[in-house]
Design an enzyme around this catalytic site. Sequence first.
Site, PDB file in Angstrom:
ATOM      1  CD1 TRP A 160      39.642  43.010  14.722  1.00  0.00           C
ATOM      2  CD2 TRP A 160      37.656  44.010  14.979  1.00  0.00           C
ATOM      3  NE1 TRP A 160      39.383  43.101  16.068  1.00  0.00           N
ATOM      4  CE2 TRP A 160      38.172  43.718  16.254  1.00  0.00           C
ATOM      5  CE3 TRP A 160      36.413  44.647  14.889  1.00  0.00           C
ATOM      6  CZ2 TRP A 160      37.510  44.034  17.434  1.00  0.00           C
ATOM      7  CZ3 TRP A 160      35.749  44.966  16.065  1.00  0.00           C
ATOM      8  CH2 TRP A 160      36.301  44.665  17.317  1.00  0.00           C
TER       9      TRP A 160
ATOM     10  CG  ASP B 287      47.895  48.222  21.184  1.00  0.00           C
ATOM     11  OD1 ASP B 287      46.737  47.811  20.990  1.00  0.00           O
ATOM     12  OD2 ASP B 287      48.136  49.363  21.628  1.00  0.00           O
TER      13      ASP B 287
ATOM     14  CD  GLU C 219      36.238  44.380  27.456  1.00  0.00           C
ATOM     15  OE1 GLU C 219      35.699  45.504  27.492  1.00  0.00           O
ATOM     16  OE2 GLU C 219      36.520  43.796  26.395  1.00  0.00           O
TER      17      GLU C 219
ATOM     18  CD  GLU D  73      41.215  43.618  19.036  1.00  0.00           C
ATOM     19  OE1 GLU D  73      41.434  42.666  18.280  1.00  0.00           O
ATOM     20  OE2 GLU D  73      40.092  43.909  19.459  1.00  0.00           O
TER      21      GLU D  73
HETATM   22  C1  BGC Z   1      40.577  43.819  23.617  1.00  0.00           C
HETATM   23  C2  BGC Z   1      41.397  42.662  23.098  1.00  0.00           C
HETATM   24  C3  BGC Z   1      40.596  41.366  23.179  1.00  0.00           C
HETATM   25  C4  BGC Z   1      39.229  41.520  22.515  1.00  0.00           C
HETATM   26  C5  BGC Z   1      38.330  40.318  22.738  1.00  0.00           C
HETATM   27  C6  BGC Z   1      39.267  43.862  22.848  1.00  0.00           C
HETATM   28  O1  BGC Z   1      38.491  44.924  23.341  1.00  0.00           O
HETATM   29  O2  BGC Z   1      41.261  45.035  23.437  1.00  0.00           O
HETATM   30  O3  BGC Z   1      42.574  42.525  23.853  1.00  0.00           O
HETATM   31  O4  BGC Z   1      41.303  40.343  22.559  1.00  0.00           O
HETATM   32  O5  BGC Z   1      38.577  42.644  23.053  1.00  0.00           O
HETATM   33  O6  BGC Z   1      38.165  40.044  24.088  1.00  0.00           O
END
Ligand code: BGC
Length: 369
Positions: free
Chosen positions: A117, A169, A323, A172
């Site tokens: 990761w 960032d 999300e 990610e």
């Molecule tokens: C997002 C992150 C988030 C993670 C868990 C990722 O897809 O880019 O900002 O912390 O998901 O929700």
Amino acid sequence: MPAEHLGADALVRVSISAMLEHQSENGAFVASPDFSQYSRYCWLRDGSFVAYALDRAGEHAAARRYHDWVDAAIGPGGIAAQIDAVVEKRKAGKAIVPGEMPPARFDLGGAAVDDDWPNFQIDGYGTWLWALGQHLALTDSPYLPSELRASAERATRYISAFALEPCFDVWEENGGHVHTSTLASVFAGLTSASILLGDDEASARAAAVAACLHDRAEEARYFPKSDGNDDIDASALWLAAPFRVVAADDPYLLATVEKIEAELVDRGGVRRFPGDTYFGGGMWPVLTCSLGWYYAGAGRRDEAERCRDWTRERFDDQGRLAEQFGGETRDPESYREWVERWGPPARDLLWSHAMYVVLCAEIEEYSQP
Ligand code: BGC
């Protein structure tokens, strides 16, 4: 029937229940109970926003359990030695290997996970220190509990040492750059630490981070995504609310908000950044509520309410808040690719619930005549 018929207040209760229900006994918040990549982990970023939202809702015991969970995860029984080692290495001027850096997420038991990761993301540690400071302020606690002190100091040393280094960032991605919203979280974390720990060095470091952001904006005339990308990124909204690097009416922030409105607002919802292809690059409740949070702080109540209403209409009939929305029609090909890789996207995301609760609280707060 979508749950929006319940109205904003009832949905706030739905969101609070979702966050409480998905908190482990030890305090961890699962990022999403239903998405393959999130259902076994607690992110410092998501979890810290969730704890803050629960504090805003008066659920202080749950927020405290989360802070205790972070304390255990980054303490001597967790990754304390790893943090200390990379800080020492940095001081000695030795090369940093991203794979050796403290993680962005832990398993729900609080253990770091050894996988590939993109873990080197310092913003979560800043956001945690910020949320901890908010927890104490919202519970009228004048002092940092002594049992949390060592972890707060350790997280402070870590973000202080790496404040201006490239890392991944908040989405990610882009591990080779220094990102605006990461700097904003780090600024807020260092500012919080300076108060909680009476640490003048943290305060000086926060000023250096703010100066870096200011110089960058001075050149671009707005806040670009990072030092390597002039695009706009909706996470730049956090510069004002909640991280308070700049005021809501800062001219460069106003220019940034105008760009976000022009380039990232899609039928009322907010996308992450122009080239986003993750599950088709849809509209995120987290960011739509962030824009509402900004508007509320800027006294733009009607627009804040529009962001709230857009989010309210996104709850499903089981009270879940996903999300993101709309990626499947915006960019069907990318959407399909991600579904093939990881299965359907998160239908319930704790961080989405958190931001909805905060936005509703903000609208209440700022509606006073
Ligand atoms: C997002 C992150 C988030 C993670 C868990 C990722 O897809 O880019 O900002 O912390 O998901 O929700």
